[in-house]
Write an enzyme that holds these catalytic residues in place. Sequence first.
Site, PDB file in Angstrom:
ATOM      1  N   GLY A  51       0.837  -1.196   0.000  1.00 18.76           N
ATOM      2  CA  GLY A  51       0.000   0.000   0.000  1.00 18.76           C
ATOM      3  C   GLY A  51       0.872   1.246   0.000  1.00 18.76           C
ATOM      4  O   GLY A  51       0.647   2.182   0.771  1.00 18.76           O
ATOM      5  N   HIS A  52       1.887   1.221  -0.831  1.00 15.13           N
ATOM      6  CA  HIS A  52       2.762   2.378  -0.977  1.00 15.13           C
ATOM      7  C   HIS A  52       3.576   2.242  -2.262  1.00 15.13           C
ATOM      8  O   HIS A  52       3.597   1.177  -2.887  1.00 15.13           O
ATOM      9  CB  HIS A  52       3.680   2.537   0.242  1.00 15.13           C
ATOM     10  CG  HIS A  52       4.502   1.341   0.560  1.00 15.13           C
ATOM     11  ND1 HIS A  52       5.570   0.946  -0.197  1.00 15.13           N
ATOM     12  CD2 HIS A  52       4.389   0.423   1.540  1.00 15.13           C
ATOM     13  CE1 HIS A  52       6.091  -0.149   0.318  1.00 15.13           C
ATOM     14  NE2 HIS A  52       5.379  -0.503   1.371  1.00 15.13           N
ATOM     15  N   GLY A  53       4.247   3.330  -2.615  1.00 17.20           N
ATOM     16  CA  GLY A  53       5.162   3.327  -3.756  1.00 17.20           C
ATOM     17  C   GLY A  53       6.521   3.815  -3.304  1.00 17.20           C
ATOM     18  O   GLY A  53       6.646   4.385  -2.215  1.00 17.20           O
ATOM     19  N   ARG A  98       2.400  -0.733  -4.902  1.00 14.28           N
ATOM     20  CA  ARG A  98       2.211  -2.173  -4.747  1.00 14.28           C
ATOM     21  C   ARG A  98       1.373  -2.493  -3.513  1.00 14.28           C
ATOM     22  O   ARG A  98       1.472  -1.832  -2.481  1.00 14.28           O
ATOM     23  CB  ARG A  98       3.531  -2.935  -4.699  1.00 14.28           C
ATOM     24  CG  ARG A  98       4.251  -3.107  -3.361  1.00 14.28           C
ATOM     25  CD  ARG A  98       4.848  -1.844  -2.807  1.00 14.28           C
ATOM     26  NE  ARG A  98       5.573  -1.046  -3.756  1.00 14.28           N
ATOM     27  CZ  ARG A  98       6.833  -1.260  -4.070  1.00 14.28           C
ATOM     28  NH1 ARG A  98       7.517  -2.183  -3.470  1.00 14.28           N
ATOM     29  NH2 ARG A  98       7.438  -0.478  -4.934  1.00 14.28           N
TER      30      ARG A  98
END
Length: 137
Positions: A51-53, A98
């Site tokens: 839950g981040h890039g 992702r």
Amino acid sequence: MLDKCQIIDLPKISDPRGNLTFIEGGGRNVPFDIKRVYYLYDVPGGAERGGHGHKALHQLIIAMSGSFDVVLDDGNEKKRVHLNRSYYGLYVCPMIWRELDNFSSGSVCMVLASNLYDEEDYYRDYDSFIKAARGGN
Ligand code: TYD
């Protein structure tokens, strides 16, 4: 951008006593130098990770045990990759959002990373990520 994120077939030495896979630094098996390793384990059923890039980080994600899915999103398209073999690594280039889900019980997700942990390298907010990914900065 998403076509850069491919499954890498890691070396596998098959043996009746048990198989062996190795990963060497120096760009031999993965397209970056490995500076950090971390792993997710004891993931409860139904949990989601990621839950981040990342702005500049390269990563290789491996299902060391069990299975899970990785959803990759470059701001334009998404793809879901199921990982369930310890001799496959999913290469994730920078500027990819992702999410990891669908963890099987007892699964272990190992991640090789191109740099040390740096919170400044994260996009934690999806809208900011999308803005940067589409705006090219
Ligand atoms: P995070 O990257 O958000 O986990 P995931 O992507 O697997 O869901 O990290 C969770 C927490 O752990 C966060 O507080 C930062 C910390 N952390 C470190 O201190 N070092 C590390 O190498 C990593 C990956 C995370």
